[in-house]
Design an enzyme around this catalytic site. Structure first.
Site, short mmCIF file in Angstrom:
data_model
loop_
_atom_site.label_atom_id
_atom_site.label_comp_id
_atom_site.label_asym_id
_atom_site.label_seq_id
_atom_site.Cartn_x
_atom_site.Cartn_y
_atom_site.Cartn_z
N HIS A 1 -39.85 6.13 24.01
CA HIS A 1 -38.57 5.80 25.12
C HIS A 1 -37.91 4.82 24.40
CE1 HIS A 1 -40.77 6.81 29.05
NE2 HIS A 1 -40.78 7.83 28.30
N GLU B 1 -36.71 1.87 24.87
CA GLU B 1 -37.09 0.64 24.67
C GLU B 1 -37.95 0.51 23.45
OE1 GLU B 1 -37.06 2.34 27.29
OE2 GLU B 1 -36.80 1.36 29.26
N CYS C 1 -39.54 2.11 32.76
CA CYS C 1 -40.54 2.74 33.44
C CYS C 1 -41.59 2.02 33.71
CB CYS C 1 -40.87 4.34 32.52
SG CYS C 1 -41.54 4.05 31.25
N CYS D 1 -42.74 1.26 29.96
CA CYS D 1 -41.75 0.33 29.07
C CYS D 1 -42.00 -0.94 29.67
CB CYS D 1 -40.39 0.96 29.06
SG CYS D 1 -40.33 2.65 27.83
ZN ZN Z 1 -40.02 4.07 29.43
#
Ligand code: ZN
Length: 156
Positions: free
Chosen positions: A53, A55, A78, A87
């Site tokens: 993702h 991050e 998330c 994350c």
């Molecule tokens: Zn995430």
């Protein structure tokens, strides 16, 4: 840090998020920048499903100490472990000092839970930074009624 620079950094995160398309689909295109002492030290965006993702992608790029580092993320980190680690957990474990978020993630698995996790861990969180511009770009994702896997396929 003043409002102007927060909006500036979120604008860079938004520009990063645009690089995520189309490979990230059906996940939302998200961008992240890490800022230390007023300088951008890393940038990231959502990779293909099952990969990093935004991050994680930015954190991978940065090898220095995360003390005093702020993360600017276009969508709420998330909270849940899906195909990749949460994350929110990653940001907490890495020891990021503060997190700026443009928008909450309407996905019901998240929807404020990611932000709550950061706050509970003692991380300062500021929401609605540069939110209107990010919402414009993310409108196809935000318009999905139900963020389950089937509905997300429509986002493709
Ligand atoms: Zn995430």
């Amino acid at each position: 840090m003043n409002k102007q620079s927060d909006r500036y950094f979120m604008g860079i995160a938004l520009a990063e998020s645009k690089k995520a398309l189309p490979d990230c689909l059906p996940n939302p295109p998200v961008g992240c920048v890490l800022v230390k002492s007023g300088e951008i030290v890393a940038r990231g965006f959502t990779r293909r499903p099952g990969s990093d993702h935004a991050e994680a992608s930015a954190l991978k790029e940065y090898t220095g100490s995360l003390r005093g580092v702020s993360a600017y993320v276009t969508l709420e980190p998330c909270s849940f472990q899906g195909r990749t680690p949460s994350c929110a957990v990653t940001l907490i474990e890495k020891g990021v000092a503060e997190v700026f978020v443009a928008l909450r993630d309407p996905d019901e698995r998240n929807n404020g839970k990611g932000i709550q996790m950061l706050v509970n861990a003692g991380i300062s969180v500021e929401e609605n930074v540069f939110a209107e511009d990010v919402a414009k770009f993310l409108s196809p994702y935000l318009a999905i009624e139900n963020h389950d896997v089937v509905d997300r396929e429509k986002f493709r």
